[in-house]
Design a protein around this motif. Structure first.
Motif, short mmCIF file in Angstrom:
data_model
loop_
_atom_site.label_atom_id
_atom_site.label_comp_id
_atom_site.label_asym_id
_atom_site.label_seq_id
_atom_site.Cartn_x
_atom_site.Cartn_y
_atom_site.Cartn_z
N ARG A 165 44.38 64.63 41.17
CA ARG A 165 43.39 63.56 41.19
C ARG A 165 43.97 62.29 40.60
O ARG A 165 44.79 62.34 39.69
CB ARG A 165 42.14 63.96 40.38
N PRO A 166 43.51 61.14 41.07
CA PRO A 166 43.98 59.88 40.46
C PRO A 166 43.47 59.77 39.04
O PRO A 166 42.36 60.18 38.71
CB PRO A 166 43.36 58.80 41.35
N VAL A 167 44.30 59.22 38.16
CA VAL A 167 43.92 59.03 36.76
C VAL A 167 43.23 57.69 36.60
O VAL A 167 43.69 56.68 37.15
CB VAL A 167 45.17 59.10 35.85
N MET A 168 42.15 57.67 35.87
CA MET A 168 41.41 56.43 35.65
C MET A 168 42.28 55.42 34.91
O MET A 168 42.99 55.77 33.98
CB MET A 168 40.14 56.71 34.84
N GLN A 169 42.21 54.19 35.34
CA GLN A 169 42.99 53.13 34.72
C GLN A 169 42.10 52.31 33.79
O GLN A 169 40.96 52.00 34.14
CB GLN A 169 43.58 52.20 35.78
N ARG A 170 42.60 51.96 32.62
CA ARG A 170 41.84 51.12 31.70
C ARG A 170 42.06 49.66 32.07
O ARG A 170 43.14 49.11 31.93
CB ARG A 170 42.30 51.36 30.25
N GLN A 171 41.02 49.06 32.58
CA GLN A 171 41.07 47.66 32.91
C GLN A 171 39.64 47.14 32.91
O GLN A 171 38.70 47.86 33.20
CB GLN A 171 41.73 47.43 34.28
N ASN A 172 39.47 45.88 32.58
CA ASN A 172 38.13 45.31 32.46
C ASN A 172 37.59 44.81 33.78
O ASN A 172 36.38 44.74 33.96
CB ASN A 172 38.13 44.18 31.43
N VAL A 202 34.76 43.38 40.56
CA VAL A 202 33.98 44.32 39.76
C VAL A 202 34.40 44.17 38.31
O VAL A 202 35.54 44.46 37.95
CB VAL A 202 34.20 45.79 40.22
N ASP A 203 33.48 43.71 37.46
CA ASP A 203 33.75 43.61 36.03
C ASP A 203 33.22 44.87 35.37
O ASP A 203 32.01 45.08 35.28
CB ASP A 203 33.06 42.37 35.44
N LEU A 204 34.13 45.72 34.92
CA LEU A 204 33.76 47.03 34.39
C LEU A 204 33.13 46.94 33.00
O LEU A 204 32.49 47.89 32.55
CB LEU A 204 34.99 47.94 34.34
N VAL A 216 29.03 42.48 39.52
CA VAL A 216 29.70 42.69 40.80
C VAL A 216 29.47 41.44 41.66
O VAL A 216 28.34 40.94 41.75
CB VAL A 216 29.15 43.93 41.53
N ARG A 217 30.53 40.95 42.26
CA ARG A 217 30.43 39.79 43.14
C ARG A 217 31.19 40.05 44.43
O ARG A 217 32.24 40.69 44.43
CB ARG A 217 30.99 38.54 42.46
N VAL A 218 30.64 39.53 45.53
CA VAL A 218 31.30 39.57 46.82
C VAL A 218 31.42 38.13 47.31
O VAL A 218 30.40 37.44 47.46
CB VAL A 218 30.52 40.43 47.84
N GLN A 219 32.65 37.70 47.53
CA GLN A 219 32.91 36.31 47.90
C GLN A 219 32.26 35.34 46.92
O GLN A 219 31.73 34.29 47.30
CB GLN A 219 32.40 36.03 49.34
N GLY A 220 32.28 35.72 45.64
CA GLY A 220 31.75 34.85 44.59
C GLY A 220 30.26 34.95 44.38
O GLY A 220 29.73 34.38 43.40
N LYS A 221 29.54 35.67 45.22
CA LYS A 221 28.10 35.79 45.09
C LYS A 221 27.73 37.08 44.36
O LYS A 221 28.25 38.15 44.71
CB LYS A 221 27.43 35.76 46.47
N PRO A 222 26.84 37.02 43.36
CA PRO A 222 26.48 38.23 42.61
C PRO A 222 25.72 39.23 43.47
O PRO A 222 24.95 38.86 44.35
CB PRO A 222 25.60 37.68 41.48
N LEU A 258 30.65 52.65 42.25
CA LEU A 258 31.62 51.61 42.57
C LEU A 258 32.70 51.52 41.50
O LEU A 258 33.89 51.37 41.81
CB LEU A 258 30.90 50.27 42.72
N ALA A 259 32.32 51.64 40.24
CA ALA A 259 33.28 51.57 39.14
C ALA A 259 34.28 52.71 39.21
O ALA A 259 35.48 52.53 38.95
CB ALA A 259 32.56 51.58 37.80
N ALA A 260 33.81 53.91 39.55
CA ALA A 260 34.71 55.06 39.65
C ALA A 260 35.77 54.83 40.72
O ALA A 260 36.94 55.19 40.53
CB ALA A 260 33.90 56.32 39.97
#
Length: 223
Positions: free
Chosen positions: A118-125, A134-136, A141-147, A158-160
């Motif tokens: 399995r992929p290992v979770m990466q620590r990043q904000n 995606v700000d963890l 969450v924004r798409v093309q700058g829109k919330p 989504l975060a996973a």
């Protein structure tokens, strides 16, 4: 040389048996017979940690807690304690798996191999991929700058995927680690959440289906 595994187990006979079995399975095992905190950067030298709970020195749960403060190395708990409360606590503290003694060595090896696949979770904000951001930390969450407003489950899903950009994550892992097992822990329910999340993220292949495996976060472009 095989992948490095750290075994923390105070039972001398069992520790020797596990170390020998891991070696014959192709792993390079390091064995500690008492508990102590891992030094900064030390965890990064191992691919997985096998951790007993009842240890002389530092208690296993304390080692797990300290380890999770600075590392995402997979941790498999190996303990004679089979109380549900202990299992739940260990998993909440960040353990990836929990096996109770006695056990079959073959099962231990296969669980290790499954975890390492399995992929290992990466620590990043924050994760930015294509037009998706995606700000963890702030859960924005924004798409093309829109919330984009998401439910708790949708954001956790989504975060996973965002912690493993481009990597396929199995449906079973997502069910076990994102959904509430008491209320909604089925693959069918997961698919419903994915469908709703895709609609909220809008056009583009942000969440891709990997047939026979699960889902992954793409760059939103796609063919």
């Amino acid at each position: 040389m095989g992948e490095r595994i750290l075994l923390i187990e105070d039972d001398q006979q069992l520790g020797a048996q596990i170390t020998d079995f891991l070696g014959r399975a192709g792993f390079e095992a390091t064995w500690w017979s008492e508990g102590r905190p891992l030094q900064p950067g030390e965890a990064a030298t191992y691919r997985l940690v096998i951790l007993d709970l009842m240890l002389p020195g530092t208690y296993g749960m304390d080692i797990l807690r300290q380890l999770r403060e600075g590392s995402d190395v997979p941790v498999l708990i190996l303990s004679a304690r089979n109380d549900t409360a202990d299992k739940v606590r260990a998993l909440k503290l960040g353990a990836d798996d929990y096996m109770t003694k006695p056990f079959w060595p073959e099962e231990l090896v296969e669980r290790i191999r499954a975890r390492l696949r399995r992929p290992v979770m990466q620590r990043q904000n924050a994760v930015e991929l294509g037009g998706l951001s995606v700000d963890l930390e702030s859960h924005e969450v924004r798409v093309q700058g829109k919330p984009v407003e998401l439910t708790r489950v949708e954001f956790e899903l989504l975060a996973a995927l965002a912690r493993r950009p481009g990597a396929a994550v199995t449906r079973q892992w997502l069910v076990e680690n994102v959904l509430d097992p008491e209320r909604e822990g089925t693959e069918r329910t997961l698919d419903v959440h994915v469908s709703r999340l895709r609609r909220k993220l809008g056009p583009g292949k942000h969440i891709e289906t990997v047939w026979g495996i699960g889902y992954r976060l793409g760059d939103g472009e796609g063919p």
